[in-house]
Write a protein that holds these residues in place. Structure first.
Motif, PDB file in Angstrom:
ATOM      1  N   ALA A   1     -59.136  -4.750  45.493  1.00  0.00           N
ATOM      2  CA  ALA A   1     -58.487  -3.747  44.657  1.00  0.00           C
ATOM      3  C   ALA A   1     -57.041  -4.154  44.420  1.00  0.00           C
ATOM      4  N   TYR A   2     -56.712  -4.473  43.181  1.00  0.00           N
ATOM      5  CA  TYR A   2     -55.367  -4.889  42.802  1.00  0.00           C
ATOM      6  C   TYR A   2     -54.856  -5.990  43.722  1.00  0.00           C
ATOM      7  N   ASP A   3     -53.847  -5.736  44.546  1.00  0.00           N
ATOM      8  CA  ASP A   3     -53.257  -6.802  45.359  1.00  0.00           C
ATOM      9  C   ASP A   3     -54.010  -7.054  46.663  1.00  0.00           C
ATOM     10  N   MET A   4     -55.053  -6.286  46.936  1.00  0.00           N
ATOM     11  CA  MET A   4     -55.815  -6.472  48.167  1.00  0.00           C
ATOM     12  C   MET A   4     -56.894  -7.530  47.933  1.00  0.00           C
ATOM     13  N   VAL A   5     -56.631  -8.736  48.428  1.00  0.00           N
ATOM     14  CA  VAL A   5     -57.546  -9.854  48.225  1.00  0.00           C
ATOM     15  C   VAL A   5     -57.838 -10.494  49.580  1.00  0.00           C
ATOM     16  N   PHE A   6     -59.060 -10.316  50.047  1.00  0.00           N
ATOM     17  CA  PHE A   6     -59.552 -10.992  51.245  1.00  0.00           C
ATOM     18  C   PHE A   6     -60.750 -11.840  50.833  1.00  0.00           C
ATOM     19  N   VAL A   7     -60.895 -12.997  51.443  1.00  0.00           N
ATOM     20  CA  VAL A   7     -61.976 -13.910  51.088  1.00  0.00           C
ATOM     21  C   VAL A   7     -62.650 -14.406  52.365  1.00  0.00           C
ATOM     22  N   PRO A   8     -63.901 -14.859  52.255  1.00  0.00           N
ATOM     23  CA  PRO A   8     -64.553 -15.435  53.438  1.00  0.00           C
ATOM     24  C   PRO A   8     -63.958 -16.795  53.782  1.00  0.00           C
ATOM     25  N   HIS A   9     -63.828 -17.060  55.051  1.00  0.00           N
ATOM     26  CA  HIS A   9     -63.353 -18.349  55.567  1.00  0.00           C
ATOM     27  C   HIS A   9     -62.017 -18.777  54.952  1.00  0.00           C
ATOM     28  N   PRO A  10     -60.983 -17.934  54.999  1.00  0.00           N
ATOM     29  CA  PRO A  10     -59.685 -18.353  54.455  1.00  0.00           C
ATOM     30  C   PRO A  10     -59.115 -19.521  55.251  1.00  0.00           C
ATOM     31  N   ALA A  11     -58.495 -20.450  54.525  1.00  0.00           N
ATOM     32  CA  ALA A  11     -57.977 -21.666  55.159  1.00  0.00           C
ATOM     33  C   ALA A  11     -56.464 -21.593  55.304  1.00  0.00           C
ATOM     34  N   LEU A  12     -55.968 -22.263  56.323  1.00  0.00           N
ATOM     35  CA  LEU A  12     -54.523 -22.431  56.491  1.00  0.00           C
ATOM     36  C   LEU A  12     -54.103 -23.646  55.671  1.00  0.00           C
ATOM     37  N   SER A  13     -53.448 -23.404  54.555  1.00  0.00           N
ATOM     38  CA  SER A  13     -53.080 -24.467  53.627  1.00  0.00           C
ATOM     39  C   SER A  13     -51.583 -24.422  53.353  1.00  0.00           C
ATOM     40  N   GLU A  14     -51.124 -25.334  52.500  1.00  0.00           N
ATOM     41  CA  GLU A  14     -49.712 -25.323  52.111  1.00  0.00           C
ATOM     42  C   GLU A  14     -49.347 -24.006  51.431  1.00  0.00           C
ATOM     43  N   ALA A  15     -50.255 -23.502  50.605  1.00  0.00           N
ATOM     44  CA  ALA A  15     -49.980 -22.242  49.920  1.00  0.00           C
ATOM     45  C   ALA A  15     -49.851 -21.092  50.908  1.00  0.00           C
ATOM     46  N   THR A  16     -50.621 -21.136  51.990  1.00  0.00           N
ATOM     47  CA  THR A  16     -50.570 -20.070  52.989  1.00  0.00           C
ATOM     48  C   THR A  16     -49.170 -19.915  53.568  1.00  0.00           C
ATOM     49  N   PHE A  17     -48.466 -21.027  53.729  1.00  0.00           N
ATOM     50  CA  PHE A  17     -47.128 -21.002  54.326  1.00  0.00           C
ATOM     51  C   PHE A  17     -46.017 -21.051  53.279  1.00  0.00           C
ATOM     52  N   GLY A  18     -46.376 -20.908  52.006  1.00  0.00           N
ATOM     53  CA  GLY A  18     -45.358 -20.890  50.959  1.00  0.00           C
ATOM     54  C   GLY A  18     -44.745 -22.238  50.668  1.00  0.00           C
ATOM     55  N   LEU A  19     -45.500 -23.324  50.869  1.00  0.00           N
ATOM     56  CA  LEU A  19     -44.963 -24.670  50.698  1.00  0.00           C
ATOM     57  C   LEU A  19     -45.201 -25.241  49.301  1.00  0.00           C
ATOM     58  N   THR A  20     -45.837 -24.486  48.417  1.00  0.00           N
ATOM     59  CA  THR A  20     -46.150 -25.012  47.092  1.00  0.00           C
ATOM     60  C   THR A  20     -45.092 -24.677  46.049  1.00  0.00           C
ATOM     61  N   GLY A  21     -44.080 -23.931  46.423  1.00  0.00           N
ATOM     62  CA  GLY A  21     -42.999 -23.644  45.495  1.00  0.00           C
ATOM     63  C   GLY A  21     -43.059 -22.284  44.850  1.00  0.00           C
ATOM     64  N   MET A  22     -44.169 -21.560  45.004  1.00  0.00           N
ATOM     65  CA  MET A  22     -44.228 -20.216  44.443  1.00  0.00           C
ATOM     66  C   MET A  22     -43.564 -19.229  45.397  1.00  0.00           C
ATOM     67  N   LEU A  23     -43.187 -18.075  44.876  1.00  0.00           N
ATOM     68  CA  LEU A  23     -42.536 -17.086  45.720  1.00  0.00           C
ATOM     69  C   LEU A  23     -43.483 -16.673  46.851  1.00  0.00           C
ATOM     70  N   PRO A  24     -43.028 -16.735  48.105  1.00  0.00           N
ATOM     71  CA  PRO A  24     -43.915 -16.515  49.255  1.00  0.00           C
ATOM     72  C   PRO A  24     -44.142 -15.040  49.562  1.00  0.00           C
ATOM     73  N   ARG A  25     -44.609 -14.280  48.573  1.00  0.00           N
ATOM     74  CA  ARG A  25     -44.882 -12.867  48.821  1.00  0.00           C
ATOM     75  C   ARG A  25     -46.028 -12.676  49.818  1.00  0.00           C
ATOM     76  N   HIS A  26     -46.897 -13.648  49.905  1.00  0.00           N
ATOM     77  CA  HIS A  26     -48.069 -13.548  50.769  1.00  0.00           C
ATOM     78  C   HIS A  26     -47.811 -14.128  52.164  1.00  0.00           C
ATOM     79  N   VAL A  27     -46.559 -14.486  52.449  1.00  0.00           N
ATOM     80  CA  VAL A  27     -46.199 -15.074  53.742  1.00  0.00           C
ATOM     81  C   VAL A  27     -45.512 -13.987  54.582  1.00  0.00           C
TER      82      VAL A  27
END
Length: 582
Positions: free
Chosen positions: A36-62
């Motif tokens: 629902a809107y900003d609530m996004v959960f997925v099966p088997h989420p991975a620890l990636s560069e994006a997870t830690f805000g290393l891809t250059g986008m604003l780290p709102r999810h960190v």
């Protein structure tokens, strides 16, 4: 003994919060994922560069995504989501119950129910902002720790907000700073230092971000608080509602009768807090409490007698924090030009655009006032437990079915397998941030593919928001790769060769294929829910990345801070030596 009794009361309040969570979530607790809107959960989420805000986008999810990914290694991701959502209600009920200074259980439960079941919680839950609500749930504990100057405990109770990330910590941090400031400059500075340490996981990648932080002033009009009651924008904010998205107003909320009754509850709670438990004007009417049966065991002892109106202890600085939060919440709606000008001077002020989230300290004050009023008027305590539920029935049972667990389609799973076998950047079409999937009941949700696929996924994260007058406001994309490719995707020109030349290896298309723009691409997955193409001749992307070492150091420092905060007393009982035997 008193500390033990209060501990039991807090445990009971947590249990009531759990019941409220089950009642509110309902079908969302079934197997699957709630999207629902900003609530996004997925099966088997991975620890990636994006997870830690290393891809250059604003780290709102960190660091919320990283915490979810880590927990999903211990339990299925669907169960992790449900546990987090239930924990919000449990923690909200338990933490708010501690705001009532008396020893009676029911007033504490009244404070917890008001705090866990109100328009703020309903609208933010429907917006999918579980991370913000996680910090909101612990905010009463943050308030009391800051008021006492207990810095170790403050660091500990800030953990939920720190897990929630930027928005949660902004709300909790503002409140803690205002409350601590009432004690003087030094407590405020120490509080600021603790907040800084808690914010390092998302603050460091934000400062190291390769692209400049966007601060689109158009977002002021898009995210400003709006009226969802007959009392206008300011009245709606006073009632703890007024979120910018009309689609997230719970069913049945905002009608003249229920809104007027809820206004009376809020006004009486504020008056009771200001009066230390007394409700000016109402107390004189109720002084004949014997005739109404409104008697009380003062402080839990003695024979029933007339109601005691001795003022309860107020939390220093909470009223100031509530006023400051309300002013910030109204800023974008009342003086939008000021906020637009501030964002023009420094894009960091953009965090004030979604103003309604800052009425959270007012919700703490309302809950405290409701509990203290119930403590002074015991005959009204039991009805007070039901009033929030009766005035906001639209939150019950998954907000009337709007929060419902679903399963990801098989097409998505096949696409993830294909990308995992030969990783590369994935661009998603249609070029929009939010989706309304048929398999999700048409409910709008932020595109889950960036979390679902094991690769860097490029989406247009520029949000479009409908405003009054039938207009749409479109914000600029923030993700660096999306900004780089935006003109090409919007041009209508063929995409296969140009995207491959810019480092895109796959194109994922939701619910169908585009009209010939991917000629020559290899179709790997073709289904009613997702089509995946592989682009021939794709070259490796040469995108700037954030240095990892400073980010890892930031995580270590924050983790060490919370380990330090665990060294707090587990009891309020004082250690006394026994008298020597004669």
């Amino acid at each position: 003994m008193r500390a033990t009794k209060r501990g039991r009361h807090t445990a009971v309040a947590a249990g009531v919060g759990l019941l409220l969570g089950v009642l509110a979530l309902g079908p969302a607790l079934a197997p699957g994922f709630v999207l629902a809107y900003d609530m996004v959960f997925v099966p088997h989420p991975a620890l990636s560069e994006a997870t830690f805000g290393l891809t250059g986008m604003l780290p709102r999810h960190v660091p919320s995504d990283a915490v979810v990914a880590a927990l999903s290694h211990l339990a299925p991701a669907g169960l992790v989501q449900k546990a987090i959502l239930l924990a919000i209600f449990v923690l909200a009920g338990a933490s708010a119950s501690t705001l009532v200074p008396g020893e009676r259980l029911l007033p504490r439960l009244a404070a917890g129910v008001v705090y866990a079941w109100n328009p703020y919680v309903a609208e933010r839950l429907l917006l999918g902002q579980w991370a913000l609500l996680l910090g909101y749930a612990a905010l009463p504990l943050v308030v009391t720790a800051a008021a006492r100057g207990d810095h170790r405990r403050l660091a500990l109770v800030l953990v939920p907000a720190a897990v929630g990330g930027f928005a949660a910590l902004a709300v909790s941090g503002l409140t803690a700073l205002v409350v601590a400031g009432r004690r003087g400059l030094r407590p405020a500075l120490v509080t600021a230092a603790i907040l800084l340490l808690a914010a390092l996981p998302w603050l460091v990648p934000s400062l190291l971000r390769a692209a400049s932080a966007p601060g689109d002033p158009a977002g002021v009009a898009a995210f400003a608080a709006r009226a969802d009651t007959p009392f206008g924008t300011l009245g709606s904010l006073l009632l703890l509602s007024g979120a910018w998205n009309a689609e997230t107003v719970p069913g049945g909320y905002g009608g003249p009768v229920t809104a007027a009754l809820w206004l009376l509850v809020v006004a009486a709670s504020i008056a009771a807090y200001a009066g230390g438990g007394r409700i000016p004007g109402l107390t004189a009417y109720l002084r004949g409490g014997r005739a109404l049966g409104l008697t009380s065991h003062a402080r839990g002892e003695g024979v029933p007698g007339p109601i005691s109106y001795a003022p309860g202890g107020r939390v220093p600085g909470l009223a100031v924090a509530a006023v400051v939060g309300f002013a910030l919440a109204a800023l974008g709606a009342v003086v939008p030009g000021v906020l637009r000008g501030a964002i023009g001077l420094w894009p960091g002020f953009a965090f004030l655009r979604d103003g309604q989230q800052f009425v959270a300290p007012l919700a703490v004050l309302v809950a405290a006032g409701a509990g203290r009023a119930a403590d002074r008027l015991p005959g009204w305590t039991a009805p007070a437990l039901l009033v929030p539920l009766l005035l906001l029935p639209g939150l019950a049972w998954g907000a009337g079915g709007r929060l419902r667990a679903v399963h990801y389609p098989a097409d998505w799973t096949r696409a993830r397998t294909a990308v995992a076998a030969d990783p590369g950047d994935v661009l998603v079409l249609p070029w929009a941030a939010y989706r309304s999937y048929p398999w999700n009941g048409g409910r709008r949700v932020l595109d889950p593919l960036p979390r679902f696929l094991p690769a860097r996924v490029i989406v247009n994260d520029g949000v479009r928001v409908a405003v009054s007058g039938g207009r749409d406001i479109g914000l600029a994309a923030e993700e660096p790769r999306a900004r780089e490719l935006d003109a090409l995707v919007r041009s209508g020109a063929p995409l296969t060769a140009p995207l491959a030349a810019r480092g895109v290896k796959y194109v994922a298309v939701d619910a169908g294929a585009p009209d010939g723009r991917l000629a020559g691409a290899e179709r790997l997955v073709a289904g009613p829910d997702l089509t995946l193409y592989r682009l021939p001749g794709a070259v490796p992307a040469n995108s700037p990345h954030i240095p990892r070492l400073p980010v890892y150091i930031a995580w270590f420092i924050t983790f060490a801070t919370f380990i330090w905060s665990r060294r707090v007393p587990t009891s309020n009982l004082e250690k006394r030596s026994l008298p020597k035997e004669s």
